[in-house]
Design a protein around this motif. Structure first.
Motif, PDB file in Angstrom:
ATOM      1  N   ARG A  60     -24.634 -14.972  35.944  1.00  0.00           N
ATOM      2  CA  ARG A  60     -23.409 -15.446  35.409  1.00  0.00           C
ATOM      3  C   ARG A  60     -22.338 -15.226  36.172  1.00  0.00           C
ATOM      4  N   SER A  61     -22.477 -13.957  36.678  1.00  0.00           N
ATOM      5  CA  SER A  61     -21.470 -13.409  37.351  1.00  0.00           C
ATOM      6  C   SER A  61     -21.134 -14.118  38.652  1.00  0.00           C
ATOM      7  N   PHE A  62     -22.114 -14.461  39.514  1.00  0.00           N
ATOM      8  CA  PHE A  62     -22.138 -15.240  40.608  1.00  0.00           C
ATOM      9  C   PHE A  62     -21.425 -16.543  40.190  1.00  0.00           C
ATOM     10  N   ASN A  63     -21.864 -17.159  39.159  1.00  0.00           N
ATOM     11  CA  ASN A  63     -21.297 -18.454  38.860  1.00  0.00           C
ATOM     12  C   ASN A  63     -19.695 -18.491  38.448  1.00  0.00           C
ATOM     13  N   ALA A  64     -19.375 -17.288  37.720  1.00  0.00           N
ATOM     14  CA  ALA A  64     -18.138 -17.162  37.650  1.00  0.00           C
ATOM     15  C   ALA A  64     -17.237 -17.061  38.819  1.00  0.00           C
ATOM     16  N   ARG A  65     -17.629 -16.283  39.642  1.00  0.00           N
ATOM     17  CA  ARG A  65     -16.890 -16.003  40.928  1.00  0.00           C
ATOM     18  C   ARG A  65     -16.951 -17.424  41.913  1.00  0.00           C
ATOM     19  N   LEU A  66     -18.034 -18.228  41.977  1.00  0.00           N
ATOM     20  CA  LEU A  66     -18.110 -19.480  42.261  1.00  0.00           C
ATOM     21  C   LEU A  66     -17.018 -20.523  41.862  1.00  0.00           C
ATOM     22  N   ALA A  67     -16.886 -20.346  40.659  1.00  0.00           N
ATOM     23  CA  ALA A  67     -15.895 -21.120  40.029  1.00  0.00           C
ATOM     24  C   ALA A  67     -14.585 -20.999  40.500  1.00  0.00           C
ATOM     25  N   THR A  68     -14.235 -19.774  40.636  1.00  0.00           N
ATOM     26  CA  THR A  68     -13.096 -19.153  41.476  1.00  0.00           C
ATOM     27  C   THR A  68     -12.862 -19.277  42.862  1.00  0.00           C
ATOM     28  N   CYS A  69     -13.734 -19.883  43.581  1.00  0.00           N
ATOM     29  CA  CYS A  69     -13.820 -19.981  44.919  1.00  0.00           C
ATOM     30  C   CYS A  69     -13.959 -18.712  45.804  1.00  0.00           C
ATOM     31  N   GLN A  70     -14.595 -17.834  45.126  1.00  0.00           N
ATOM     32  CA  GLN A  70     -14.682 -16.195  45.576  1.00  0.00           C
ATOM     33  C   GLN A  70     -15.785 -16.087  46.155  1.00  0.00           C
ATOM     34  N   THR A  71     -16.971 -17.113  46.212  1.00  0.00           N
ATOM     35  CA  THR A  71     -18.070 -16.845  46.939  1.00  0.00           C
ATOM     36  C   THR A  71     -18.470 -18.131  47.384  1.00  0.00           C
ATOM     37  N   THR A  72     -19.808 -18.620  47.885  1.00  0.00           N
ATOM     38  CA  THR A  72     -20.333 -19.628  48.373  1.00  0.00           C
ATOM     39  C   THR A  72     -21.488 -20.174  47.855  1.00  0.00           C
ATOM     40  N   PHE A  73     -21.412 -21.420  47.859  1.00  0.00           N
ATOM     41  CA  PHE A  73     -22.672 -22.433  47.620  1.00  0.00           C
ATOM     42  C   PHE A  73     -22.797 -23.552  48.593  1.00  0.00           C
ATOM     43  N   ASP A  74     -23.877 -23.242  49.455  1.00  0.00           N
ATOM     44  CA  ASP A  74     -24.075 -24.143  50.496  1.00  0.00           C
ATOM     45  C   ASP A  74     -24.762 -25.443  50.149  1.00  0.00           C
ATOM     46  N   ALA A  75     -24.149 -26.491  49.934  1.00  0.00           N
ATOM     47  CA  ALA A  75     -24.750 -27.632  49.255  1.00  0.00           C
ATOM     48  C   ALA A  75     -24.897 -28.612  50.378  1.00  0.00           C
ATOM     49  N   ARG A  76     -25.754 -28.380  51.292  1.00  0.00           N
ATOM     50  CA  ARG A  76     -25.923 -29.062  52.389  1.00  0.00           C
ATOM     51  C   ARG A  76     -27.638 -29.807  52.023  1.00  0.00           C
ATOM     52  N   ALA A  77     -27.904 -30.826  52.846  1.00  0.00           N
ATOM     53  CA  ALA A  77     -28.932 -31.773  52.509  1.00  0.00           C
ATOM     54  C   ALA A  77     -30.213 -31.078  53.063  1.00  0.00           C
ATOM     55  N   ASP A  78     -30.090 -30.133  54.043  1.00  0.00           N
ATOM     56  CA  ASP A  78     -31.322 -29.205  54.437  1.00  0.00           C
ATOM     57  C   ASP A  78     -31.647 -28.331  53.503  1.00  0.00           C
ATOM     58  N   ASN A  79     -30.701 -27.692  52.932  1.00  0.00           N
ATOM     59  CA  ASN A  79     -30.826 -26.623  51.896  1.00  0.00           C
ATOM     60  C   ASN A  79     -31.665 -27.314  50.498  1.00  0.00           C
ATOM     61  N   LEU A  80     -31.011 -28.470  50.215  1.00  0.00           N
ATOM     62  CA  LEU A  80     -31.705 -29.412  49.057  1.00  0.00           C
ATOM     63  C   LEU A  80     -33.386 -29.314  49.396  1.00  0.00           C
ATOM     64  N   LYS A  81     -33.489 -30.030  50.642  1.00  0.00           N
ATOM     65  CA  LYS A  81     -34.850 -30.297  50.997  1.00  0.00           C
ATOM     66  C   LYS A  81     -35.843 -28.953  51.091  1.00  0.00           C
ATOM     67  N   GLN A  82     -35.024 -27.856  51.310  1.00  0.00           N
ATOM     68  CA  GLN A  82     -36.064 -26.630  51.520  1.00  0.00           C
ATOM     69  C   GLN A  82     -36.206 -26.192  49.922  1.00  0.00           C
ATOM     70  N   TYR A  83     -35.390 -26.222  49.260  1.00  0.00           N
ATOM     71  CA  TYR A  83     -35.583 -25.891  47.843  1.00  0.00           C
ATOM     72  C   TYR A  83     -36.770 -26.844  47.142  1.00  0.00           C
ATOM     73  N   ILE A  84     -36.496 -27.963  47.234  1.00  0.00           N
ATOM     74  CA  ILE A  84     -37.402 -29.105  46.995  1.00  0.00           C
ATOM     75  C   ILE A  84     -38.848 -28.901  47.345  1.00  0.00           C
ATOM     76  N   ASP A  85     -38.797 -28.413  48.630  1.00  0.00           N
ATOM     77  CA  ASP A  85     -40.186 -28.232  49.167  1.00  0.00           C
ATOM     78  C   ASP A  85     -40.895 -26.992  48.722  1.00  0.00           C
ATOM     79  N   ARG A  86     -40.077 -25.950  48.272  1.00  0.00           N
ATOM     80  CA  ARG A  86     -40.439 -24.649  47.730  1.00  0.00           C
ATOM     81  C   ARG A  86     -41.135 -25.010  46.430  1.00  0.00           C
ATOM     82  N   ILE A  87     -40.472 -25.722  45.603  1.00  0.00           N
ATOM     83  CA  ILE A  87     -40.890 -26.053  44.246  1.00  0.00           C
ATOM     84  C   ILE A  87     -42.073 -26.863  44.278  1.00  0.00           C
ATOM     85  N   ALA A  88     -42.040 -27.960  45.233  1.00  0.00           N
ATOM     86  CA  ALA A  88     -43.285 -28.459  45.334  1.00  0.00           C
ATOM     87  C   ALA A  88     -44.568 -27.851  45.762  1.00  0.00           C
ATOM     88  N   SER A  89     -44.232 -26.819  46.452  1.00  0.00           N
ATOM     89  CA  SER A  89     -45.550 -25.940  46.997  1.00  0.00           C
ATOM     90  C   SER A  89     -45.784 -25.036  45.868  1.00  0.00           C
TER      91      SER A  89
END
Length: 372
Positions: free
Chosen positions: A225-254
């Motif tokens: 929750r602290s990470f999300n609060a900081r993200l909402a005020t642009c104080q940290t990073t979320f890298d919403a790239r296609a290759d990151n989504l692919k890797q997350y999907i692949d890990r869940i599929a595995s």
């Protein structure tokens, strides 16, 4: 002419009655002996023993309630979120170029929000069963997982926790940093470590007093929750790239692919119908995984909103959601592990394995599109 037959059956029922009586006698004998011993003691010892029995009865009543009542269980819980109204990816500034360092806002993470809410569901809205002292003691020394009682909720919770653990690792290692070259976010790093904590720790371990499993998971929830609060005020990073989504999907599929293999092994080698007392553990663990990943995929859909639009993934994503919904509708009162070619007993493990593979197949399709 029928007298010998009648006599035969009368004797059989008499033997059955005597056998049942003997069995009940053996079961009740320790309690009868304890009752006689108790009545012959002094009042101080009676008071101490009586108080201990009251505490034990209270603990078992609480244990029964904790294992049988599933507070806020709702397979449709992802529908309660309004991610579709956001129209902004995680980490994306809401109004590009607007605001100062102290006033600008960014999209928060649906993945982090749902992961935190699932932890809250597991350890605050419900008791965390796996670390309860009576669950650890078992049924007269027999592990509850080896019995047909009291273990379904624990397995379901562990399935959810498996999905949240995997997600916390992906958040810390990839999603919450820029191309794995930036520093790991401290909140995500702490949450990842806290969620790796043993699932069965009570207040006392081999090394003495220690933090319980629920308390450690609550710390992880706070960090998410602290990470999300900081993200909402642009104080940290979320890298919403296609290759990151692919890797997350692949890990869940595995991850769910491994669960499918476990279901297959159990279904093929231990098909004892209603008398396979580990079948319910396997079933509800898989159900818990799908329950969690259904919500986490809704969060991913919001976090990677731009990628999904760019890659035209909406139809595939809707198909995957439909498979989750179909799987989560299956909630048998008793889990039966019958033969796949049987005609009398159902085979719930094979049914759940089918839906797990359907979800995994949809994820592989999404991953393939993300590669293009």
């Amino acid at each position: 002419m029928l007298d010998p037959i009648v006599t035969f059956f009368v004797r059989i029922f008499q033997w059955i009655g005597r056998g049942i009586g003997l069995l009940i006698g053996v079961i009740l004998w320790p309690f009868m002996w304890a009752g006689r011993w108790y009545t012959q003691r002094g009042w101080i010892l009676k008071a101490v023993v009586g108080l201990a029995l009251l505490v034990l009865v209270g603990l078992y009543a609480n244990f029964f309630y904790a294992t049988q009542w599933w507070s806020n269980f709702n397979p449709s819980y992802p529908d309660t979120y309004s991610f579709e109204k956001r129209n902004v990816s995680a980490g994306e500034q809401v109004a590009a170029g607007a605001g100062t360092d102290t006033t600008k806002t960014c999209g928060d993470s649906g993945i982090a929000q749902i992961a935190a809410d699932l932890i809250d569901f597991n350890v605050n809205q419900n008791a965390w069963v796996s670390s309860m002292v009576l669950y650890k003691l078992g049924l007269f020394g027999i592990n509850w997982d080896d019995t047909p009682w009291m273990d379904n909720k624990a397995s379901f919770q562990r399935g959810i926790n498996q999905a949240v653990r995997r997600t916390a690792t992906e958040l810390a290692d990839n999603l919450g940093r820029v191309r794995t070259t930036s520093q790991i976010d401290t909140n995500l790093q702490d949450a990842r470590g806290q969620l790796q904590y043993d699932e069965s720790i009570w207040y006392i371990s081999r090394n003495g007093m220690t933090a319980t499993t629920p308390s450690m998971y609550r710390r992880a929830m706070g960090n998410l929750r602290s990470f999300n609060a900081r993200l909402a005020t642009c104080q940290t990073t979320f890298d919403a790239r296609a290759d990151n989504l692919k890797q997350y999907i692949d890990r869940i599929a595995s991850d769910i692919g491994s669960t499918s293999a476990i279901l297959k092994e159990r279904a093929e080698n231990h098909n004892n119908g209603w008398f396979d007392f580990r079948a319910d553990d396997r079933y509800w663990f898989a159900y818990g995984q799908l329950y969690a990943y259904y919500g986490l995929m809704k969060g991913a859909q919001a976090d990677f909103e731009g990628v999904i639009k760019e890659k035209h993934l909406q139809n595939l994503w809707d198909t995957m959601d439909a498979q989750f919904v179909s799987a989560l509708r299956i909630q048998p009162f008793i889990i039966a592990n019958g033969r796949e070619d049987g005609w009398l007993l159902p085979t719930h493990l094979t049914t759940m394995g089918f839906y797990v593979l359907r979800v995994r197949s949809n994820m592989v399709e999404i991953s393939n599109v993300l590669t293009q």
